[in-house]
Structure formats: C-alpha cells, structure tokens
Write a protein that holds these residues in place. Structure first.
Motif, mmCIF file in Angstrom:
data_model
loop_
_atom_site.group_PDB
_atom_site.id
_atom_site.type_symbol
_atom_site.label_atom_id
_atom_site.label_comp_id
_atom_site.label_asym_id
_atom_site.label_seq_id
_atom_site.Cartn_x
_atom_site.Cartn_y
_atom_site.Cartn_z
ATOM 1 N N LEU A 66 57.603 33.496 22.438
ATOM 2 C CA LEU A 66 57.412 35.431 21.336
ATOM 3 C C LEU A 66 56.130 35.346 21.048
ATOM 4 O O LEU A 66 54.977 35.976 21.529
ATOM 5 C CB LEU A 66 58.579 35.636 21.279
ATOM 6 C CG LEU A 66 59.781 35.652 21.955
ATOM 7 C CD1 LEU A 66 60.746 36.192 20.052
ATOM 8 C CD2 LEU A 66 59.755 36.884 22.518
ATOM 9 N N HIS A 67 55.989 33.746 20.764
ATOM 10 C CA HIS A 67 54.338 33.978 20.004
ATOM 11 C C HIS A 67 53.124 33.036 20.544
ATOM 12 O O HIS A 67 52.352 32.869 19.610
ATOM 13 C CB HIS A 67 55.111 33.607 18.814
ATOM 14 C CG HIS A 67 55.395 34.652 18.410
ATOM 15 N ND1 HIS A 67 55.667 34.297 16.361
ATOM 16 C CD2 HIS A 67 55.547 35.764 18.246
ATOM 17 C CE1 HIS A 67 56.485 35.484 15.942
ATOM 18 N NE2 HIS A 67 56.664 36.123 16.571
ATOM 19 N N HIS A 68 52.959 32.891 21.835
ATOM 20 C CA HIS A 68 52.521 31.357 22.464
ATOM 21 C C HIS A 68 52.299 30.417 22.186
ATOM 22 O O HIS A 68 50.674 30.463 22.073
ATOM 23 C CB HIS A 68 51.658 32.747 22.874
ATOM 24 C CG HIS A 68 51.932 34.216 23.523
ATOM 25 N ND1 HIS A 68 52.676 34.352 24.698
ATOM 26 C CD2 HIS A 68 51.860 35.127 22.543
ATOM 27 C CE1 HIS A 68 52.776 35.115 24.773
ATOM 28 N NE2 HIS A 68 52.272 36.070 23.800
ATOM 29 N N GLY A 69 53.096 29.635 21.229
ATOM 30 C CA GLY A 69 52.855 28.673 20.324
ATOM 31 C C GLY A 69 52.028 28.108 19.300
ATOM 32 O O GLY A 69 51.341 27.593 19.243
ATOM 33 N N PRO B 245 62.440 26.986 20.753
ATOM 34 C CA PRO B 245 61.788 27.460 21.727
ATOM 35 C C PRO B 245 61.664 29.191 21.755
ATOM 36 O O PRO B 245 60.631 28.935 22.523
ATOM 37 C CB PRO B 245 62.654 27.067 22.467
ATOM 38 C CG PRO B 245 63.866 26.788 21.561
ATOM 39 C CD PRO B 245 63.468 25.726 20.000
ATOM 40 N N ILE B 246 62.287 29.495 21.035
ATOM 41 C CA ILE B 246 62.067 31.063 21.088
ATOM 42 C C ILE B 246 60.916 31.630 20.494
ATOM 43 O O ILE B 246 60.169 32.253 21.684
ATOM 44 C CB ILE B 246 63.749 31.562 20.663
ATOM 45 C CG1 ILE B 246 64.892 31.232 21.450
ATOM 46 C CG2 ILE B 246 63.258 33.050 20.318
ATOM 47 C CD1 ILE B 246 65.924 31.760 20.911
ATOM 48 N N GLY C 179 53.856 38.529 19.607
ATOM 49 C CA GLY C 179 52.981 38.571 20.437
ATOM 50 C C GLY C 179 51.921 39.122 21.172
ATOM 51 O O GLY C 179 50.815 38.430 21.528
ATOM 52 N N CYS C 180 52.152 40.420 20.743
ATOM 53 C CA CYS C 180 50.504 40.906 21.034
ATOM 54 C C CYS C 180 50.000 40.494 20.131
ATOM 55 O O CYS C 180 48.461 40.696 20.974
ATOM 56 C CB CYS C 180 51.115 42.314 20.913
ATOM 57 S SG CYS C 180 52.408 42.965 22.050
ATOM 58 N N TRP C 181 50.382 40.428 19.260
ATOM 59 C CA TRP C 181 49.314 40.168 17.813
ATOM 60 C C TRP C 181 48.305 38.649 18.784
ATOM 61 O O TRP C 181 46.810 38.536 18.258
ATOM 62 C CB TRP C 181 49.693 40.339 16.714
ATOM 63 C CG TRP C 181 49.366 40.185 15.077
ATOM 64 C CD1 TRP C 181 48.623 41.334 14.582
ATOM 65 C CD2 TRP C 181 47.674 39.484 14.709
ATOM 66 N NE1 TRP C 181 48.196 41.308 13.529
ATOM 67 C CE2 TRP C 181 47.202 40.073 13.426
ATOM 68 C CE3 TRP C 181 47.264 38.503 15.713
ATOM 69 C CZ2 TRP C 181 46.649 39.709 12.925
ATOM 70 C CZ3 TRP C 181 45.826 38.299 14.129
ATOM 71 C CH2 TRP C 181 45.693 38.880 13.054
ATOM 72 N N VAL C 182 49.040 37.887 19.061
ATOM 73 C CA VAL C 182 48.354 36.418 19.154
ATOM 74 C C VAL C 182 47.359 36.707 20.572
ATOM 75 O O VAL C 182 46.338 36.438 20.301
ATOM 76 C CB VAL C 182 49.578 35.418 19.032
ATOM 77 C CG1 VAL C 182 48.918 34.049 20.111
ATOM 78 C CG2 VAL C 182 50.413 35.139 18.011
#
Length: 381
Positions: free
Chosen positions: A311-314, A306-307, A89-92
């Motif tokens: 976490l990965h902002h879609g 959904p999870i 998620g930080c990567w995204v």
C-alpha cells in the motif's frame, strides 16, 4: 574498496557506539547502485498510482454510505483507519514526484505530484524543497530538517530533559506520541518546528516573511516565493472544494469523510519519518563531524510487512536505499536495498522490532535532547 571516514557502531541496547569501523565516501555508496535502477518505468508508475488512487476513491465511496450517528462510531473509526492507511500510498507517490522518481516527463510528474499533495493539503513545492534539504543534510544538527533533536545544552533541550526526568515514562511517552503524531506535522509546516539550528525560526512553508537576523540561514529564499505561491494556490483550491462540499452536504459529513482519514495519513507520515531516523543508537552530527555519507546511513529500514509495503510502496522498508539515491523509484528500491546490504552489511541499518514496539520505545527513550559522546563527538539520545 577505499573507506575514508570513521565512526562508532552500536547495538540498540547500548547508549553509545562501542565498535569502530570505516564509512564509505558518497561516490562509493552511489557506485554500489547501478544507473539502471534510476530508470523510470511509466507503466509501473501509473499502475502504482492507479492502485493507491483507486483504493482511496473506493474507500471514500464506501464512507458516503455510513450514517452520521453515534451508533455508527465504530464504523467511522474503522473507515478512517482503512482510508487513511490506503490514501498514504497517494502521499508516497507525490513524494516520488518531488524527487523526480515518478515519470520521465517532468511536466507530467509535476502535475501528478502537485494534484496529489494539494488534495492531501500538503504544499507541494514548498515541502519538496524542505525535504530536499532533509536529504542533503540528513542527521545534521545545524542544517537538517524534520525531527532534528535539541542539544542538551540548548534552552529547548534543557526543558525537554527536565520533562523527561520528572514525568513518569508512560506519561512522557504518551505526550511524545501526541506531539509527534498528532500536532507535529502541522507545527513543522507552519513554524518549522524540529528544523535545524542554522535556520531562522519560525519558518513557514506557506509564507516567506522578512527576517532581521543575518546570523541564521533562510530555508526559503526570496526567489522561492513564486513556488510557495503556487503551492498555496493548490491548497486554497482544495480548501474551497471542502467548504463547498460542507455547504452542499454537511460539515460533519466532510469532517468524517475527509478529516478523519487526513489525521491518519499524517500519523503514518510522521511515524515513517520519525522511525526512519531516530533510535538510541543513531548518532546526530554537528558541523565538525557531519558528512553526507554519515548522515545518509543513519537511516533505518523496518519490517512493515507485505500489506503495508504494498500500500505504501515500500517507503519504510527501503528507506536506506532512498537516502543513498532518491532518484530510484520504489519498484527498483528493493533491489537497491539488497545490493547495499551485500556491500555494506555492517552499515545498512535494519531493526526487526515490530513497528508498534519500536514506536513506543522511541517515544519513551528518544523524546528528550541529545548528549554529546566524547569518544566520537556525535550526539545521541
């Protein structure tokens, strides 16, 4: 509505596209997405960052309590999967910073993206540049970046075609998964592997060497050296911190806490990129047939659930919208995807295949070179 370009459409079971329809222009695609979708909301952006960074820090904190012993191997395995998945998620978020889709203040946005990507050992400015080239020339055999396939007539294509024909499909699929998910990302950063045919090779994201050829393009021009240096400073700073931590605690502890999740993060990154632009029915284009709208629409939205979407902002389920307008932040991309599907239901790709099955299908059927289809002059696996 005016449509100007044609190409074939296909079912995933067919090798080439049998049905003809028209492609919209770039302006027609962009006009489908209202300007307010690109409006940045700092509160939503910081909330997304806080969630990804907070969960990552929490996961690493839990990891510090796991003993360094053989009996704790199952716990370390679980730790690296969870932490790597969360930290993606930080990567995204850093990826959004590179697209100017995080914060209206470019200075703040640059600092956030630079810090996040440096922590994850990504050369922020260098990768942002090559990624912009990927967006500008999506599915372009000559000018594209990342996961650009070899033509069957090229030396590399002949080698991979022979391997694919001679190896058992399961063995070929395993080799393809390893080459993409484990070593593919480092090979791209260091040598430009799977970059387009038009660029000098090898091309590194870390140093801008002199080239002798005048027939090939430079991915990084001489003027970009200062930004490449800044990217490298961020990486060296993070590497220094890891070395200091290894001296203070132990190399094994750092490898387990940081190295294992790092591999998982890279696997997620490659999985997303690979599956977003690769399938048997997705065409790749040469200079003669490529256009921006054709390339941008060769992108697949997939059902990550959904999870993972939280976490990965879609990033994997709204990627068509992202390629049409990369300045739209992730929290508005869902509405943008809905609008695109309403206006271009036949052109917006969505594959409902479960991710693990799609990944194996792509690994076993799309690991070789692409062949030209005479009916539309596009190239397919």
């Amino acid at each position: 509505m005016k449509f100007t370009e044609t190409i074939s459409s296909a079912k995933t079971t067919s090798k080439y596209i049998p049905k003809q329809f028209f492609y919209p222009t770039r302006a027609e695609l962009l006009n489908t997405l209202p300007p307010e979708l690109s409006k940045l909301n700092p509160a939503k952006a910081w909330t997304s960052l806080a969630m990804s960074a907070g969960l990552s820090i929490l996961a690493v904190g839990v990891g510090t309590q796991i003993p360094l012993s053989a009996t704790a191997f199952p716990l370390w395995l679980l730790y690296c999967v969870i932490t790597g998945t969360v930290a993606m998620g930080c990567w995204v978020i850093a990826h959004e910073c590179g697209h100017h889709a995080f914060h209206p203040n470019r200075c703040i946005e640059g600092v956030v993206g630079f810090v996040l990507h440096s922590i994850l050992l990504v050369p922020y400015y260098s990768w942002a540049h090559s990624h912009a080239v990927h967006h500008a020339h999506c599915n372009h055999l000559e000018k594209g970046q990342t996961h650009v396939p070899s033509r069957a007539t090229s030396p590399t294509g002949k080698i991979t075609e022979k391997l694919k024909q001679n190896l058992n499909p399961v063995i070929f699929g395993i080799i393809s998964l390893f080459s993409h998910l484990i070593i593919g990302w480092p090979l791209y950063l260091f040598f430009g592997v799977t970059g387009g045919e038009a660029y000098e090779s090898p091309t590194s994201h870390f140093w801008n060497r002199e080239y002798n050829s005048t027939s090939k393009k430079r991915l990084f021009h001489k003027s970009f050296q200062k930004w490449m240096t800044r990217s490298n400073i961020g990486l060296l700073s993070m590497i220094s911190l890891l070395i200091a931590a290894s001296i203070q605690y132990s190399l094994l502890r750092v490898v387990c806490l940081y190295g294992l999740p790092y591999v998982v993060i890279n696997m997620w990154l490659t999985t997303y990129t690979w599956l977003q632009h690769t399938n048997r029915d997705i065409p790749h284009f040469s200079n003669e047939t490529w256009s921006w709208s054709k390339g941008a629409l060769q992108t697949v939205d997939r059902p990550y659930g959904p999870i993972l979407n939280l976490l990965h902002h879609g990033i994997g389920s709204t990627h068509v919208c992202h390629h049409i307008n990369s300045s739209i932040p992730h929290y508005n991309a869902w509405h943008g995807s809905k609008l695109l599907k309403q206006h271009f239901p036949e052109l917006v790709r969505y594959d409902p295949t479960p991710i693990h099955k799609a990944l194996w299908r792509v690994a076993t059927t799309c690991g070789g070179p692409v062949h030209q289809n005479p009916s539309d002059n596009a190239f397919y696996y």
